[in-house]
Design a protein around this motif. Structure first.
Motif, mmCIF file in Angstrom:
data_model
loop_
_atom_site.group_PDB
_atom_site.id
_atom_site.type_symbol
_atom_site.label_atom_id
_atom_site.label_comp_id
_atom_site.label_asym_id
_atom_site.label_seq_id
_atom_site.Cartn_x
_atom_site.Cartn_y
_atom_site.Cartn_z
ATOM 1 N N GLU A 1 0.813 -1.209 0.000
ATOM 2 C CA GLU A 1 0.000 0.000 0.000
ATOM 3 C C GLU A 1 0.850 1.265 0.000
ATOM 4 O O GLU A 1 0.419 2.314 -0.490
ATOM 5 C CB GLU A 1 -0.955 -0.002 1.202
ATOM 6 C CG GLU A 1 -1.999 -1.095 1.125
ATOM 7 C CD GLU A 1 -3.115 -0.925 2.146
ATOM 8 O OE1 GLU A 1 -3.257 0.183 2.713
ATOM 9 O OE2 GLU A 1 -3.853 -1.908 2.378
ATOM 10 N N LEU A 2 2.064 1.165 0.560
ATOM 11 C CA LEU A 2 2.966 2.314 0.588
ATOM 12 C C LEU A 2 3.882 2.368 -0.637
ATOM 13 O O LEU A 2 4.665 3.303 -0.786
ATOM 14 C CB LEU A 2 3.824 2.270 1.854
ATOM 15 C CG LEU A 2 3.090 2.502 3.181
ATOM 16 C CD1 LEU A 2 3.990 2.135 4.352
ATOM 17 C CD2 LEU A 2 2.607 3.942 3.279
ATOM 18 N N HIS A 3 3.780 1.341 -1.483
ATOM 19 C CA HIS A 3 4.635 1.229 -2.676
ATOM 20 C C HIS A 3 6.115 1.212 -2.295
ATOM 21 O O HIS A 3 6.953 1.877 -2.921
ATOM 22 C CB HIS A 3 4.336 2.371 -3.659
ATOM 23 C CG HIS A 3 2.896 2.462 -4.047
ATOM 24 N ND1 HIS A 3 2.275 1.518 -4.845
ATOM 25 C CD2 HIS A 3 1.935 3.374 -3.728
ATOM 26 C CE1 HIS A 3 1.003 1.844 -5.001
ATOM 27 N NE2 HIS A 3 0.768 2.966 -4.330
ATOM 28 N N LEU A 4 6.415 0.462 -1.235
ATOM 29 C CA LEU A 4 7.779 0.267 -0.778
ATOM 30 C C LEU A 4 8.101 -1.222 -0.809
ATOM 31 O O LEU A 4 7.208 -2.052 -0.916
ATOM 32 C CB LEU A 4 7.948 0.785 0.656
ATOM 33 C CG LEU A 4 7.722 2.291 0.898
ATOM 34 C CD1 LEU A 4 7.735 2.587 2.391
ATOM 35 C CD2 LEU A 4 8.786 3.117 0.182
ATOM 36 N N THR A 5 9.381 -1.537 -0.693
ATOM 37 C CA THR A 5 9.758 -2.939 -0.587
ATOM 38 C C THR A 5 9.506 -3.419 0.841
ATOM 39 O O THR A 5 9.500 -2.616 1.793
ATOM 40 C CB THR A 5 11.232 -3.154 -0.937
ATOM 41 O OG1 THR A 5 12.047 -2.474 0.022
ATOM 42 C CG2 THR A 5 11.536 -2.631 -2.344
ATOM 43 N N GLN A 6 9.346 -4.710 0.998
ATOM 44 C CA GLN A 6 9.134 -5.268 2.331
ATOM 45 C C GLN A 6 10.332 -5.012 3.255
ATOM 46 O O GLN A 6 10.143 -4.620 4.424
ATOM 47 C CB GLN A 6 8.835 -6.763 2.226
ATOM 48 C CG GLN A 6 8.441 -7.411 3.546
ATOM 49 C CD GLN A 6 7.975 -8.842 3.360
ATOM 50 O OE1 GLN A 6 7.478 -9.208 2.310
ATOM 51 N NE2 GLN A 6 8.163 -9.658 4.383
ATOM 52 N N PRO A 7 11.572 -5.185 2.772
ATOM 53 C CA PRO A 7 12.720 -4.871 3.635
ATOM 54 C C PRO A 7 12.747 -3.412 4.085
ATOM 55 O O PRO A 7 13.127 -3.116 5.224
ATOM 56 C CB PRO A 7 13.922 -5.196 2.747
ATOM 57 C CG PRO A 7 13.418 -6.230 1.793
ATOM 58 C CD PRO A 7 11.999 -5.823 1.515
ATOM 59 N N ALA A 8 12.334 -2.497 3.202
ATOM 60 C CA ALA A 8 12.331 -1.070 3.552
ATOM 61 C C ALA A 8 11.357 -0.800 4.695
ATOM 62 O O ALA A 8 11.654 -0.023 5.615
ATOM 63 C CB ALA A 8 11.963 -0.226 2.333
ATOM 64 N N VAL A 9 10.192 -1.435 4.645
ATOM 65 C CA VAL A 9 9.203 -1.275 5.714
ATOM 66 C C VAL A 9 9.729 -1.884 7.013
ATOM 67 O O VAL A 9 9.583 -1.293 8.095
ATOM 68 C CB VAL A 9 7.851 -1.907 5.309
ATOM 69 C CG1 VAL A 9 6.891 -1.949 6.503
ATOM 70 C CG2 VAL A 9 7.225 -1.118 4.166
ATOM 71 N N SER A 10 10.346 -3.050 6.919
ATOM 72 C CA SER A 10 10.895 -3.717 8.108
ATOM 73 C C SER A 10 11.974 -2.859 8.766
ATOM 74 O O SER A 10 12.053 -2.767 10.002
ATOM 75 C CB SER A 10 11.476 -5.084 7.734
ATOM 76 O OG SER A 10 10.469 -5.948 7.250
ATOM 77 N N ILE A 11 12.804 -2.208 7.953
ATOM 78 C CA ILE A 11 13.869 -1.348 8.485
ATOM 79 C C ILE A 11 13.277 -0.145 9.211
ATOM 80 O O ILE A 11 13.725 0.227 10.307
ATOM 81 C CB ILE A 11 14.815 -0.892 7.346
ATOM 82 C CG1 ILE A 11 15.657 -2.075 6.860
ATOM 83 C CG2 ILE A 11 15.714 0.251 7.820
ATOM 84 C CD1 ILE A 11 16.433 -1.788 5.594
#
Length: 307
Positions: free
Chosen positions: A26-36
């Motif tokens: 939904e944020l148009h980000l990668t999963q690792p980026a959200v986890s970080i």
């Protein structure tokens, strides 16, 4: 404390979706980026914001409190932006609309000119099933909803924007070219249904009941797009809104079966809660719809009159 607005917004989306994967989408980000971003925010608190049980992500009670604060901060930031634009004389604010799934073929055309002329408006359009649309309207989470049948358990204002037609359709490989007794044909055929509560499903069931038909269900699918693909594949017949069939009718992958008392005629209608005080943005949009709906319908949907 050095948490950023971006970290708070990412965390807020995680609390809403209960999933890092869905938040990333939904944020148009990668999963690792959200986890970080979640880790960087968590590192600033001694108390856990989230916990994982099994493979499910849960928000702790402390995390829920931080989410409320994050929402308030986000609202204040948006407020500053809107006030800045308003001071410049630019219409600004959020416009929230919930749209039934087939309405995705309709609503964008009634939004594009309005949002293009008013760059300060932030649009949130949720395309979902009818049950969720009505639920969001009841909870006053949206300004408007687009439906093809009016709800009967809440009081609403309404503005019709476009005619909706539903036809009996099959794929073009169907060999029965001259169907003289359509009702007999429907009764012996497999029908493809939408899920319970869908306006299309309700319209189909009412038609079958009024015609005294006992038709067998072959499939139950949760979107008109899925129903359409099933019809094209030859899995059965269905009664479907014309609005989503333009390309398939033109490329002859679907055909309409003429039948008595079809098409079913309803309306695509914009609705909002009775007694709701519309924001300046919502009021401006409603004024735009009333002034321009005829022009938009003529420009983009005149082809409907051919059927």
């Amino acid at each position: 404390m050095n948490y950023t607005l971006h970290q708070l917004q990412v965390f807020l989306k995680i609390t809403q979706t209960k999933s890092i994967t869905k938040a990333a989408e939904e944020l148009h980000l990668t999963q690792p980026a959200v986890s970080i971003q979640l880790k960087n925010l968590q590192d600033q608190f001694e108390i856990p914001l989230t916990e994982v049980v099994g493979r499910q992500l849960y928000i702790t009670e402390f995390g829920k409190e931080i989410a409320i604060a994050a929402q308030n901060i986000s609202n204040e930031v948006y407020g500053i932006n809107y006030k800045t634009l308003a001071f410049k004389g630019i219409l600004s604010g959020k416009l929230k609309i919930s749209v039934v799934s087939t309405g995705k073929y309709v609503m964008p055309y009634f939004l594009s000119d309005f949002t293009n002329k008013n760059k300060g408006i932030e649009l949130e359009m949720d395309v979902t099933n009818r049950g969720n649309v009505i639920k969001s309207l009841k909870k006053n989470e949206v300004d408007f909803a687009l439906v093809s049948t009016l709800p009967n358990d809440i009081e609403v204002h309404s503005e019709v924007i476009l005619t909706n037609k539903l036809f009996l359709v099959t794929n073009t490989k169907n060999k029965e070219e001259n169907i003289k007794k359509v009702n007999d044909y429907i009764a012996k055929s497999a029908l493809i249904y939408r899920e319970e509560g869908s306006a299309t499903r309700i319209a189909m069931e009412n038609y079958l009941k009024n015609e005294g038909l006992q038709a067998k269900m072959k499939l139950k699918l949760t979107s008109n797009e899925a129903v359409k693909q099933a019809v094209i594949a030859g899995l059965g017949l269905s009664i479907m809104p014309l609005i989503g069939l333009k390309n398939e009718l033109e490329n002859e992958s679907i055909k309409i079966i003429p039948a008595k008392n079809l098409p079913i005629i309803t309306n695509w209608t914009l609705i909002w809660l009775k007694g709701k005080k519309l924001s300046p943005t919502a009021t401006a949009f409603l004024d735009f719809i009333r002034q321009e709906k005829a022009n938009i319908s003529e420009e983009h949907f005149s082809w409907i009159n051919s059927y």
